[in-house]
Design an enzyme around this catalytic site. Structure first.
Site, mmCIF file in Angstrom:
data_model
loop_
_atom_site.group_PDB
_atom_site.id
_atom_site.type_symbol
_atom_site.label_atom_id
_atom_site.label_comp_id
_atom_site.label_asym_id
_atom_site.label_seq_id
_atom_site.Cartn_x
_atom_site.Cartn_y
_atom_site.Cartn_z
ATOM 1 N N LYS A 114 -18.643 12.735 -5.571
ATOM 2 C CA LYS A 114 -17.766 11.573 -5.345
ATOM 3 C C LYS A 114 -16.483 12.061 -4.688
ATOM 4 O O LYS A 114 -15.760 12.887 -5.256
ATOM 5 C CB LYS A 114 -17.444 10.871 -6.678
ATOM 6 C CG LYS A 114 -16.345 9.800 -6.575
ATOM 7 C CD LYS A 114 -16.070 9.090 -7.901
ATOM 8 C CE LYS A 114 -14.849 8.169 -7.805
ATOM 9 N NZ LYS A 114 -14.520 7.488 -9.084
ATOM 10 N N LYS A 125 -4.937 -0.606 -10.204
ATOM 11 C CA LYS A 125 -4.649 0.118 -11.442
ATOM 12 C C LYS A 125 -3.175 -0.067 -11.822
ATOM 13 O O LYS A 125 -2.344 -0.293 -10.948
ATOM 14 C CB LYS A 125 -4.900 1.627 -11.222
ATOM 15 C CG LYS A 125 -6.353 2.025 -11.163
ATOM 16 C CD LYS A 125 -6.485 3.529 -10.990
ATOM 17 C CE LYS A 125 -7.946 3.946 -10.897
ATOM 18 N NZ LYS A 125 -8.709 3.706 -12.144
ATOM 19 N N ASP A 175 -9.438 12.020 -7.677
ATOM 20 C CA ASP A 175 -10.689 11.278 -7.757
ATOM 21 C C ASP A 175 -11.731 11.785 -6.747
ATOM 22 O O ASP A 175 -12.811 11.210 -6.619
ATOM 23 C CB ASP A 175 -10.420 9.774 -7.558
ATOM 24 C CG ASP A 175 -11.406 8.906 -8.319
ATOM 25 O OD1 ASP A 175 -12.059 9.425 -9.243
ATOM 26 O OD2 ASP A 175 -11.531 7.714 -7.978
ATOM 27 N N GLU A 231 -15.458 1.859 -8.111
ATOM 28 C CA GLU A 231 -15.820 2.132 -6.725
ATOM 29 C C GLU A 231 -16.665 3.389 -6.565
ATOM 30 O O GLU A 231 -17.408 3.515 -5.590
ATOM 31 C CB GLU A 231 -14.560 2.240 -5.856
ATOM 32 C CG GLU A 231 -13.852 3.606 -5.849
ATOM 33 C CD GLU A 231 -13.356 4.067 -7.216
ATOM 34 O OE1 GLU A 231 -13.145 3.213 -8.087
ATOM 35 O OE2 GLU A 231 -13.205 5.290 -7.404
ATOM 36 N N ARG A 266 -19.274 4.515 -8.165
ATOM 37 C CA ARG A 266 -20.716 4.238 -8.151
ATOM 38 C C ARG A 266 -21.138 3.581 -6.849
ATOM 39 O O ARG A 266 -22.287 3.704 -6.419
ATOM 40 C CB ARG A 266 -21.071 3.389 -9.383
ATOM 41 C CG ARG A 266 -20.356 2.082 -9.451
ATOM 42 C CD ARG A 266 -20.380 1.472 -10.850
ATOM 43 N NE ARG A 266 -19.370 2.055 -11.723
ATOM 44 C CZ ARG A 266 -19.190 1.709 -12.999
ATOM 45 N NH1 ARG A 266 -19.958 0.784 -13.553
ATOM 46 N NH2 ARG A 266 -18.257 2.274 -13.725
HETATM 47 N N1 BES Z 1 -11.748 7.179 -10.930
HETATM 48 C C1 BES Z 1 -11.842 6.223 -11.973
HETATM 49 C C2 BES Z 1 -12.215 6.851 -13.322
HETATM 50 C C3 BES Z 1 -11.131 7.617 -13.986
HETATM 51 C C4 BES Z 1 -10.051 6.976 -14.554
HETATM 52 C C5 BES Z 1 -11.218 8.986 -14.088
HETATM 53 C C6 BES Z 1 -9.066 7.700 -15.187
HETATM 54 C C7 BES Z 1 -10.249 9.703 -14.753
HETATM 55 C C8 BES Z 1 -9.164 9.071 -15.288
HETATM 56 C C9 BES Z 1 -12.913 5.208 -11.646
HETATM 57 O O1 BES Z 1 -13.028 4.880 -10.304
HETATM 58 C C10 BES Z 1 -12.545 3.966 -12.374
HETATM 59 O O2 BES Z 1 -11.530 3.404 -12.067
HETATM 60 N N2 BES Z 1 -13.373 3.551 -13.311
HETATM 61 C C11 BES Z 1 -13.114 2.417 -14.101
HETATM 62 C C12 BES Z 1 -14.420 1.683 -14.279
HETATM 63 C C13 BES Z 1 -14.267 0.329 -14.887
HETATM 64 C C14 BES Z 1 -13.566 -0.593 -13.935
HETATM 65 C C15 BES Z 1 -15.636 -0.197 -15.236
HETATM 66 C C16 BES Z 1 -12.553 2.871 -15.440
HETATM 67 O O3 BES Z 1 -12.982 3.897 -15.952
HETATM 68 O O4 BES Z 1 -11.649 2.199 -15.942
HETATM 69 ZN ZN ZN Z 2 -12.477 6.285 -8.976
HETATM 70 MN MN MN Z 3 -11.706 3.348 -9.735
#
Ligand code: BES
Ligand code: ZN
Ligand code: MN
Length: 507
Positions: A269, A281, A292, A353, A355
């Protein structure tokens, strides 16, 4: 950094610093005992007087070494003998090199392979020593106008005791050096800010690795036009709100004796910055979303260590890269996109995003008829809730592959933990409007993210590594860790070994 392996007597070794591991209890280890004999029981005396506490991870510099040709000694605490396993060994070695990297010396000699670790040989220990030395000497200073001087340590001699396998130690040191360099490359890519490390920067990085590989690595870069023509609309949907164009980066290494041997495929990724998109966010800590792309960084680091080791395997490395930004053209919650596989996805949250870029890369991987596919992603915050910052989350459609990865993680001391991918979780992705939704609600967020990917990974043994909790440190030690380069390189070297064994059997 150089890692000569010698069976020389530590008492006769001239070095700026001799590193000696010491248990809290029991007899001194072979090298330490020799030093003690030659120095009027210096080490025993220091311990008895309470001047050195051999607690695990304690280090103590002795700035002189009477009767010895070494200029200094560095004592390293190992803690209790009965508890000395991989974790303790790595902690002690890391503590030693953290200290050595602070000193203004150019060389050291270590007797760390003396430390008994159940089921681990001198080769394994040499690997961890070399890797640790490189990790400890890493600094990321390229944006500082007056950087502190870089660590001067340039040569670490591994002093092997009689009876230990020098050849195994040399190979271990060579692999450890390759992995250490690979880890540090992954750290640099991870640490680079989002305004430097863009999808195009990562594509250039692939080209750099290829051009420095003397033909061992070839690349193919798919730009947005090529992705559009291919039908990778899911990947493209993520970068639609960004000024930075998306890229699918493909690297190929053919090291197997049989060029037709099915390749192992790594998919990273590479979200070079994740604002969340329209599902923006919160502001606090958002800078860390430059990390990321650490899945991609791990893939690059692994490719670099493979290029240094040259195992006889075939490898395809794919990086799916985009920047996730809010904008008038950005994907909106509720939008429905068409993936490369043909499945439609309702994007209920633009922050899920990762996935969306990975699913098209997983479909792209089908064309290589892979022996295995492993994707690596900072995919879910839920992985941090489940496992904290110690274990990488592992999900797989194939139990043998899962076990191989768990085993590689144990050996590399870069561990993963297996989570279930049961059918029962799949229905959380049901959508009223498309084939599936891109989020599965709050329960089991790491698993439902894995479920989403599993819908696309149908044609090969596949595993997913969620490195959200392990790819970087926050706080005062903020920075990329280079995980899981150790795990992945070990996994690939084990596949080479497996291939070698089956060829011998077949003969
Ligand atoms: N890159 C983030 C995941 C992440 C967040 C990794 C904080 C490390 C620290 C990913 O793209 C994301 O935002 N995932 C969301 C998914 C949710 C919207 C289902 C998450 O984990 O909140
Ligand atoms: Zn992400
Ligand atoms: Mn994200």
């Amino acid at each position: 950094m150089e890692f000569p392996v010698k069976t020389a007597n530590p008492v006769k070794t001239e070095t700026p610093c001799l590193v000696i591991p010491v248990f809290k209890d029991g007899d001194l280890l072979p090298a330490a005992a020799k030093i003690d004999d030659a120095s009027e029981c210096l080490i025993q005396q220091l311990i008895e007087r309470g001047d050195f506490n051999a607690k695990l991870g304690n280090v103590q510099m002795i700035p002189f070494a009477p009767g010895l040709p070494a200029d200094r000694l560095l004592l390293v605490g190992l803690g209790e003998r009965a508890k000395c396993q991989e974790g303790a060994f790595c902690k002690a070695v890391d503590a030693a090199f953290a200290h050595l990297a602070q000193m203004s010396i150019e060389a050291a000699a270590v007797t760390l392979t003396d430390v008994p670790v159940p089921d681990r040989d001198a080769g394994w220990k040499a690997h961890k020593i070399a890797e640790s030395a490189l990790r400890a000497s890493y600094r990321f200073t390229q944006f500082k106008s007056e950087p502190a001087p870089a660590p001067s340590l340039a040569e670490v001699t591994l002093l092997i005791s009689e009876g230990d396998d020098t050849d195994a130690a040399s190979i271990g040191a060579r692999h450890g050096r390759a992995v250490g360099d690979g880890i540090n490359l992954a750290r640099t890519l991870g640490n680079l800010p989002g305004n430097v490390c863009t999808p195009r920067y990562l594509a250039a990085e692939a080209e750099r690795l290829a051009s420095e590989s003397a033909g061992a690595l070839t690349t193919e870069i798919l730009d947005e036009e090529a992705l559009e023509a291919l039908g990778a609309h899911s990947l493209l949907s993520v970068g639609r709100g960004s000024e930075e164009p998306s890229r699918l980066i493909v690297m190929r290494y053919d090291g197997a004796d049989d060029t037709d041997e099915s390749p192992h495929v790594l998919v990273g990724k590479g979200i070079t910055f994740d604002t969340g998109g329209i599902s923006l966010k919160p502001g606090a800590g958002m800078d860390e979303m430059k990390f990321d792309m650490c899945g991609a960084a791990g893939v690059f680091g692994t490719v670099a260590s493979v290029l240094a080791i040259k195992p006889k395997i075939n490898l395809v490395a794919i990086v799916a890269s985009a920047e996730n930004m809010p904008d008038g053209r950005a994907t909106k919650p509720g939008d429905i996109i068409q993936t490369l596989k043909g499945l439609s996805v309702e994007v209920l949250n633009t922050d899920a995003e990762g996935r969306l870029v990975l699913c098209d890369a997983l479909t792209y991987a089908e064309r290589f008829t892979p022996a295995s596919v492993v994707d690596i992603a900072t995919l879910t915050g839920a992985a941090i809730i489940a496992l904290g910052h110690h274990a990488t989350g592992l999900l797989s459609n194939d139990d043998d592959l899962a076990l191989d990865l768990l085993d590689a993680g144990e050996t590399a001391w870069d561990r993963a933990w297996h989570l279930p991918l049961w059918d029962e979780y799949q229905e959380q992705l049901d959508s009223n409007f498309a084939d599936l939704a891109n989020i599965g609600g709050r329960p089991a967020g790491t698993i439902t993210a894995g479920c989403f990917l599993s819908r696309f990974a149908t044609q090969y043994p596949w595993a997913h590594l969620d490195i959200a909790g392990t790819a970087w440190n926050s706080g005062s030690q903020k920075g990329a860790t280079g995980r899981p380069v150790g795990l992945l390189t070990r996994y690939l070297l084990d596949r080479e070994e497996e291939l070698r064994e089956t060829t011998i059997e077949g003969e």
